[in-house]
Scaffold this active site. Structure first.
Site, mmCIF file in Angstrom:
data_model
loop_
_atom_site.group_PDB
_atom_site.id
_atom_site.type_symbol
_atom_site.label_atom_id
_atom_site.label_comp_id
_atom_site.label_asym_id
_atom_site.label_seq_id
_atom_site.Cartn_x
_atom_site.Cartn_y
_atom_site.Cartn_z
ATOM 1 C CE1 TYR A 186 -8.224 54.432 -26.081
ATOM 2 C CE2 TYR A 186 -6.854 55.191 -27.543
ATOM 3 C CZ TYR A 186 -7.482 54.316 -27.208
ATOM 4 O OH TYR A 186 -7.186 53.066 -27.625
ATOM 5 N N GLY A 212 -14.905 42.289 -26.574
ATOM 6 C CA GLY A 212 -14.607 43.263 -27.474
ATOM 7 C C GLY A 212 -13.866 42.621 -28.719
ATOM 8 N NE ARG A 236 -11.967 50.566 -33.971
ATOM 9 C CZ ARG A 236 -11.424 49.994 -33.009
ATOM 10 N NH1 ARG A 236 -10.076 50.242 -32.600
ATOM 11 N NH2 ARG A 236 -12.077 49.013 -32.214
ATOM 12 C CG ASP A 270 -16.609 43.082 -22.280
ATOM 13 O OD1 ASP A 270 -17.501 43.974 -22.032
ATOM 14 O OD2 ASP A 270 -15.660 43.107 -22.983
ATOM 15 C CB THR A 288 -5.641 46.227 -34.507
ATOM 16 O OG1 THR A 288 -4.173 46.446 -34.180
ATOM 17 C CG2 THR A 288 -5.667 44.809 -34.618
ATOM 18 C CB THR A 345 -17.241 49.527 -26.815
ATOM 19 O OG1 THR A 345 -16.292 49.060 -26.165
ATOM 20 C CG2 THR A 345 -17.732 51.046 -26.338
ATOM 21 C CG ASN A 379 -10.384 48.111 -9.157
ATOM 22 O OD1 ASN A 379 -9.676 48.314 -8.391
ATOM 23 N ND2 ASN A 379 -11.822 48.250 -9.788
ATOM 24 C CB VAL A 396 -12.607 46.351 -14.854
ATOM 25 C CG1 VAL A 396 -12.449 44.917 -15.224
ATOM 26 C CG2 VAL A 396 -12.617 47.391 -15.919
ATOM 27 C CE LYS A 452 -6.229 52.407 -23.787
ATOM 28 N NZ LYS A 452 -6.400 51.154 -23.253
#
Ligand code: NAD
Ligand code: UDP
Length: 312
Positions: A146, A11, A187, A32, A176, A36, A100, A58, A150
């Site tokens: 999301y 990513g 974004r 990965d 970022t 995305t 994991n 993952v 998190k």
């Protein structure tokens, strides 16, 4: 030589971080599933001896032959468009995927960094946001897949740290941008730059009065390195971002100017639960490891514009 595992390494942030780790002589294993991310982001590392790519989800069980010293768990859809397209995957990668990674860390006695987000503060009522603020999150709104994922991720990381005495680092990354962002992740910076270089309408949501604070990816990677490889940040939760705050309308005007674009600004409805203001308080990271972002918005935007023009 020490070995780093990076989930989500194909990513945007992961691939920028891999470059820095390889340059600093770490062995890197990138895991990965390309949900995305893009293999093009890691193409330049393929011929480096210390780099290995494993296409792997993952969330599913996986085993690694090598002893791992550091785990950077960065896998997760990250833009509002991506995580709303993949809400279940987002919930699972930050919950099951984090578990994991933590189990692997226990087996290897590895240090774990979890890529959390400023979204844990939701639509914040405290400004600028400090790490001690608990946030204002809608638990079942469109962003909750999301935000809550998190927040769960932060919780399980902390539980493992307490129960198994793991060394952990939780970083709350603020907006970022920079090279290797996906062109179509929706974004604000990727949208505006790609609209501007094609002279298409710049789509400002709401009246553009909402604010964000944008960190150039090289600065962010520098902060990630300082935090991961310092003992002073063990078991800490740390904001990482650039505190310079801009309205979205300012960003639109700046990008039009820097690209010499003929684009006009159009106004679209503001999406549900869109945070009104966001700006990190970065005193904690400054105090612990002396990190301070150095790249101005203008310099970072010019590099980003150059990148998107090169892949146009
Ligand atoms: P990105 O979408 O470019 O990268 C995420 C990577 O994770 C992709 O390569 C994707 O294929 C991979 N991935 C997703 N689910 C996976 C799974 N189940 N198994 C393996 N790989 C999987 O996003 P990014 O901007 O590079 O974000 C990286 C991390 O930083 C994310 O955890 C994100 O939540 C966090 N973050 C980013 C920002 C930002 O502004 N970019 C802000 C806050 C937090
Ligand atoms: N935004 C916008 N136009 C776009 C994309 C985003 O005005 O084409 C706005 C969005 O509504 C939000 C801000 O820009 O207020 C930042 O959005 P982004 O998706 O980059 O990240 P967020 O900080 O919301 O996660």
């Amino acid at each position: 030589m020490q070995t780093c595992l990076i989930t989500g390494g194909a990513g945007f942030i992961g691939s920028n971080l891999i470059k820095r780790l390889l340059d600093d002589n770490y062995r890197v294993i990138c895991l990965d599933n390309l949900l995305t991310g893009d293999e093009k982001n890691i193409e330049e590392f393929r011929n480096r001896d210390n780099f290995q790519f494993i296409k792997q989800d993952v969330i599913k069980d996986f085993e690694l032959k090598d002893k791992i010293d550091y785990i950077f768990h960065f896998a997760s859809p990250a833009s509002p468009v991506d995580y709303q397209n993949y809400p279940i995957e987002t919930l699972l990668v930050n919950s099951v995927g984090t578990k994991n990674c933590l189990d692997l860390a226990v087996q290897n006695n590895a240090v774990v960094m979890f890529a959390s987000t400023s979204e844990v503060y939701g639509d914040p009522k405290v400004h600028p946001q400090t790490e001690t603020y608990w946030g204002n999150v809608n638990p079942n709104g469109v962003r909750s897949c999301y935000d809550e994922a998190k927040r769960f991720g932060e919780s399980i990381v902390t539980v493992y740290q307490r129960k198994f005495k793991l060394i952990t680092k939780i970083i709350r990354i603020f907006n970022t941008y920079g090279p290797k962002m996906q062109k179509d992740d929706g974004r604000v910076i990727s949208n505006f730059v790609n609209q501007a270089i094609r002279n298409k309408a710049i789509t400002v949501n709401g009246r553009g009065e909402q604010t964000r604070s944008f960190c150039f990816v090289d600065d962010l990677v520098d902060g990630i390195m300082k935090i991961m490889f310092s003992k002073k940040t063990d078991n800490q939760v740390i904001n990482l971002g650039n505190p310079d705050e801009y309205t979205i309308f300012d960003i639109a005007r700046k990008i039009i100017k820097l690209t010499n674009s003929k684009s006009k600004i159009v106004f679209n409805p503001l999406p549900a639960d869109d945070p009104q203001r966001r700006k990190p308080n970065i005193s904690k990271v400054k105090g612990l490891v002396g990190w301070n972002p150095k790249i101005s918005l203008q310099e970072g935007l010019l590099k980003t514009i150059e990148y998107f023009k090169s892949i146009k």
